[in-house]
Write a protein that holds these residues in place. Structure first.
Motif, short mmCIF file in Angstrom:
data_model
loop_
_atom_site.label_atom_id
_atom_site.label_comp_id
_atom_site.label_asym_id
_atom_site.label_seq_id
_atom_site.Cartn_x
_atom_site.Cartn_y
_atom_site.Cartn_z
N PRO B 37 -20.46 13.41 17.13
CA PRO B 37 -19.72 13.40 15.36
C PRO B 37 -21.14 13.21 14.61
CG PRO B 37 -19.89 11.53 17.42
CD PRO B 37 -19.79 12.11 18.51
N SER B 38 -20.54 12.77 13.24
CA SER B 38 -20.87 12.27 12.69
C SER B 38 -21.46 10.85 12.65
CB SER B 38 -20.14 12.13 11.28
OG SER B 38 -21.27 11.98 10.18
N ALA B 40 -23.66 9.84 14.88
CA ALA B 40 -24.76 9.69 15.99
C ALA B 40 -25.82 9.62 16.24
CB ALA B 40 -23.66 10.64 16.93
N GLY B 41 -26.62 9.87 15.21
CA GLY B 41 -27.98 10.09 15.26
C GLY B 41 -28.72 11.21 15.49
N THR B 44 -31.39 11.93 12.93
CA THR B 44 -32.60 10.73 13.24
C THR B 44 -33.49 11.63 14.14
OG1 THR B 44 -30.62 9.36 12.80
CG2 THR B 44 -33.01 8.19 13.52
N GLU B 83 -30.47 20.40 6.81
CA GLU B 83 -29.42 20.54 7.00
C GLU B 83 -28.93 20.67 5.60
OE1 GLU B 83 -27.90 16.42 8.08
OE2 GLU B 83 -25.29 17.10 8.03
N HIS B 188 -22.41 21.13 14.54
CA HIS B 188 -20.48 20.74 14.95
C HIS B 188 -19.95 21.76 15.22
CE1 HIS B 188 -21.50 17.33 11.35
NE2 HIS B 188 -21.07 16.53 12.63
#
Ligand SMILES: Nc1ncnc2c1ncn2[C@@H]1O[C@H](COP(=O)(O)OP(=O)(O)OP(=O)(O)O)[C@@H](O)[C@H]1O
Ligand SMILES: [Mg+2]
Lengths: 333, 289
Positions: B37-38, B40-41, B44, B83, B188
Motif C-alpha cells: 500500500p501507499s 509501505a516503503g 524508498t 513514478e 499497485h
C-alpha cells in the motif's frame, strides 16, 4: 567527462534562447550598451578631425597626421565650407602671425583644445617619439561618464549570468530532472561544470559584445575578460545557491536582485569616498572589479597593479566558490 | 542481479524506519514485483537500490556493484522509470532522449525508435511541456531503456495510462525481459503484477511479509477459497474462507452447521485478495485495468 559537460552546456544554451525570461536577461546588457552610446558621446567621435590646405605645409601635415585624422582641401574657401558641415572638424589655416584655428563653434571644447595643442606641438617641434604626454591626452578623450557607465555595465553582466544559472536550476527542479541526471553515469561535478560553462560563456561573450558596442576597441579586452571571468565565478556560486533555495522563477530572480546592492555600493564607494575610506570596500569583489576595469578602460595603470587587482578578485571569488561547492553538490541531490 | 540483506532506512535518521530489515535476492532475468500500500516503503527501497538515497544500514549489491560505494559506471547498466515523470518540458521528446543518451558511456538506443515503441510517433518534435500527463509518463518510461539496461527499475510504469496503452507497456516489459533483462517492478496494479512477475514481495510498513511466485500463492490460497452467502438472523451476509487455515475452516464449519446457506462456491483468488488475506490490509489504490 568533457563531452558530458559539453552536452549539458549545449542544452542550457538551447533552453536559454527558447524562453522569454533568459532571453531578456541576455539581451538586457546589449540594450544598456546601446543606451550608453545614445546618452554619451562615443570615444571615436572625439578623435579629432583636422582640415588643412593641400600642400601648404607638408611638414605640418605629416606631424598632425600622427595625432589626428587629417583631411586636405585645395583652398581656404573649401576648408571653410567643410568646417561648416555638421560634424566636428577643425580647420588649421595660415594667418598673418602663424596659424589660426577655424571652428564652427558647436564642437566639444576638448576637441578645439586638442587641435590648439596639436598646433602648438607642431610649432614647438614636438613629435610622437618625445611626447608621452600625447598618449595620456588621447586617453582623456574618453568621456569619464561613459567610462563609468560602461564599467558598471561590465559589473552587471556576470551577475546576470548568475541569474541564468538560477533559472536553469529552478527549471531542473520544476521538471525534477536532476534525479534522472543522478541516475546516469554523469557526476554532479560534470553537471555543475556544464552549467557553469553556460554562465561563463554567456558572460564573456556579452562582455566582448558590450565593449564593441560602446566603442572601446583599443582597450585590452583580454584583461577585461579576466576580470569578468573572476567575478562570474562568484556570480555563478550565488546563482547556484539561489536556484537550490528557491522553487519559483520569479522568487529566485527577485532574490538575485539583492546582489546589486553591494555592486552599487562598491561603485559609489570608489567614486565618492576619499582614499582612506576606500578600505571599507576592500572586501567587495565588485570594488576591485570596478577599480581594475577603470584602469583597463582608461588604458592606465601598470600590468603589476592590474594583476594584483585580478588576483584579489579571483581569490575572493574562488574562496566563495570553494566554500559553497559542498552545499551546491548536496543541494542537487 | 540484486542482493539485499538487512536493509534499514530512516528519513529522520532515528528509529522511525521507513524500511525495516528488508532482505531479498533477485536472480538475473527475473521480473520481481514489489507490492504494497501507499507509504509501505516501496519507493524508498527503490531509491536506495538506485543510489538516489544513501545507504544507511544493510548490505546491498546491484548488477555486481556494492551500493555502499557506488561507482559511476554502474549507471550504464541500470535504467529507471520514475513514478513521477521527469523530463525537460522545454525540450521536445526527441531532444529529451538525445540529450539523455549522450550522458551514457555505452551504446544507446535510437531515440526515434523508442518514441515509436511507446506510441508517441508523430510527437517527436513537440515540446514536452505540451504533453499530457500520460504522454510524459510514457516518455519517461521510454527514456529508461535508452542505455540498454541490464537491470531495469520500474516505479508504477502503468499509473495513469489508459488500459490499451498500459497493455502496450506490459508487452514491452515482457519483451525486454525475454531478452534477459532483470526487472524490479513496483506497482499497485495487481493484474499486471500477476501477469508479469516471476515472484512478488508483499511489503507493509517497511517490512516484507512474504515473497513467492504468484503461481505458488494461488496454489496455496487460490481455488481453496470458499465464498458463502448465508442468512444470519434476518440479514443476508457474505464471507470468504480459506480451506487451509484452521481459523477459517472452523468459521465455515460453524456457518454450515447453523446458518441457512444461499450460495456457496470455490473460486480462484486474485493476487489482491491474497494480499489482503496475507497482510490483513488492502492495497488502497487499485486500478480499473
Ligand atoms: N523524503 C522523505 N522524507 C521523509 N519521509 C519520507 C520521505 N519519503 C518517504 N517518506 C516516508 O517513508 C515511508 C515510505 O514511503 P515510500 O515513498 O517509500 O512509500 P511507497 O511504498 O513508495 O508509497 P506509494 O505507493 O505511495 O508510492 C512513508 O511513511 C513516507 O511518509
Ligand atoms: Mg512510491
Amino acid at each position: 567527462m568533457l563531452n558530458k559537460i559539453w552536452t549539458i552546456f549545449k542544452r542550457d544554451v538551447k533552453v536559454n534562447f527558447r524562453e522569454v525570461m533568459p532571453l531578456y536577461i541576455m539581451l538586457a546588457p546589449l540594450m544598456l550598451a546601446i543606451g550608453i552610446n545614445l546618452i554619451t558621446p562615443g570615444i571615436n567621435d572625439t578623435t579629432v578631425n583636422i582640415a588643412l590646405i593641400e600642400g601648404e605645409n607638408p611638414a605640418q601635415e605629416q606631424c598632425l597626421n600622427e595625432f589626428a585624422h587629417v583631411e586636405t582641401f585645395p583652398g581656404e574657401a573649401e576648408v571653410l565650407s567643410r568646417v561648416k558641415e555638421r560634424d566636428s572638424l577643425i580647420g588649421i589655416l595660415p594667418g598673418d602671425n602663424g596659424y589660426y584655428i577655424l571652428a564652427q563653434g558647436n564642437e566639444p571644447e576638448s576637441v578645439v583644445e586638442y587641435a590648439k595643442l596639436l598646433n602648438v606641438f607642431f610649432e614647438s617641434g614636438v613629435d610622437i617619439e618625445n611626447s608621452k604626454a600625447s598618449i595620456v591626452e588621447f586617453g582623456e578623450t574618453v568621456p569619464p561618464v561613459k567610462k563609468m557607465l560602461v564599467n558598471i555595465l561590465l559589473l552587471m553582466i556576470p551577475m546576470l549570468s548568475g541569474m541564468l544559472i538560477t533559472l536553469n536550476i529552478v527549471e531542473e527542479k520544476a521538471d525534477k530532472t536532476i534525479s534522472a541526471i543522478n541516475l546516469s553515469p554523469t557526476s554532479r561535478t560534470a553537471f555543475i561544470l556544464g552549467k557553469s560553462l553556460t554562465g561563463m560563456m554567456i558572460s564573456l561573450v556579452t562582455t566582448v559584445v558590450c565593449i564593441l558596442i560602446t566603442g572601446f576597441y583599443n582597450v585590452n579586452i583580454l584583461l577585461l575578460l579576466l576580470v569578468a571571468a573572476a567575478s562570474t565565478v562568484l556570480a555563478m556560486t550565488i546563482g547556484f545557491i539561489q536556484g537550490i533555495n528557491n522553487d519559483d522563477v520569479m522568487e529566485a530572480v527577485g532574490s538575485m536582485k539583492l546582489v546589486f546592492l553591494p555592486l552599487a555600493g562598491s561603485v559609489a564607494g570608489y567614486e565618492l569616498l576619499s582614499g582612506g575610506w576606500q578600505a571599507f570596500f576592500w572586501w567587495s569583489p565588485f570594488y576591485w572589479s570596478y577599480r581594475a576595469n577603470n584602469i583597463i578602460l582608461g588604458k592606465e595603470g601598470s600590468a603589476g597593479e592590474l594583476l594584483l587587482y585580478t588576483a584579489i578578485i579571483a581569490a575572493i571569488c574562488i574562496t566563495a566558490y570553494a566554500l559553497m561547492l559542498p552545499r551546491i553538490k548536496k543541494g542537487l541531490q | 542481479m540484486i542482493s539485499v540483506k538487512g536493509l534499514y532506512h530512516s528519513y529522520s535518521k532515528d528509529d522511525k524506519y521507513a524500511v525495516k530489515n528488508v532482505s531479498f535476492e533477485i536472480p538475473k532475468g527475473e521480473i520481481f514485483g514489489f507490492l504494497g500500500p501507499s507509504g509501505a516503503g516501496k519507493s524508498t527501497t527503490q531509491g536506495i537500490l538506485t543510489g538516489l538515497l544513501s545507504l544507511q544500514k544493510g548490505d546491498v549489491s546491484v548488477a555486481g556493484y556494492d551500493i555502499k560505494q557506488i561507482k559511476q559506471e554502474m549507471f550504464n547498466k541500470i535504467g529507471m522509470s520514475f513514478e513521477q515523470s521527469n523530463v525537460y518540458s522545454k525540450l521536445t521528446a526527441l531532444e529529451n532522449l538525445k540529450f539523455y543518451s549522450r550522458l551514457f558511456d555505452v551504446p544507446t538506443r535510437d531515440p526515434k525508435e523508442l518514441i515509436e515503441l511507446v506510441g508517441l510517433r508523430g510527437k517527436e518534435n513537440i515540446r514536452v511541456g505540451e504533453f499530457s500527463k500520460g504522454m510524459k509518463h510514457r516518455l519517461t518510461f521510454a527514456r529508461s531503456m535508452i542505455n540498454n539496461p541490464e537491470m531495469w527499475f520500474l516505479d508504477e510504469p502503468t499509473t495513469g495510462l489508459d488500459p490499451a496503452i498500459a497493455a502496450n507497456i506490459k508487452d514491452i516489459i515482457r519483451e525486454q525481459n525475454n531478452k534477459g533483462i532483470t526487472v524490479f517492478l513496483t506497482t499497485h496494479n495487481m493484474y499486471i503484477a500477476d501477469e508479469l512477475c516471476d515472484r512478488v514481495a508483499f511489503i507493509i510498513d517497511g517490512e516484507i511479509k512474504l515473497i513467492d511466485s504468484p503461481k505458488n500463492l494461488k496454489l496455496r490460497y487460490g481455488k481453496r477459497i470458499v465464498d458463502v452467502e448465508y442468512i444470519d438472523g434476518s440479514a443476508k451476509k457474505k464471507g470468504s474462507f480459506s480451506t487451509v487455515e484452521q481459523k477459517d475452516r472452523d468459521a465455515l464449519a460453524s456457518i454450515l452447521h447453523s446458518k441457512e446457506i444461499l450460495t456457496m462456491h470455490t473460486k480462484e483468488a486474485t493476487l489482491e485478495e491474497i494480499f489482503i488475506k496475507v497482510t490483513g490490509r488492502g492495497l488502497g489504490v487499485s486500478e480499473a485495468s
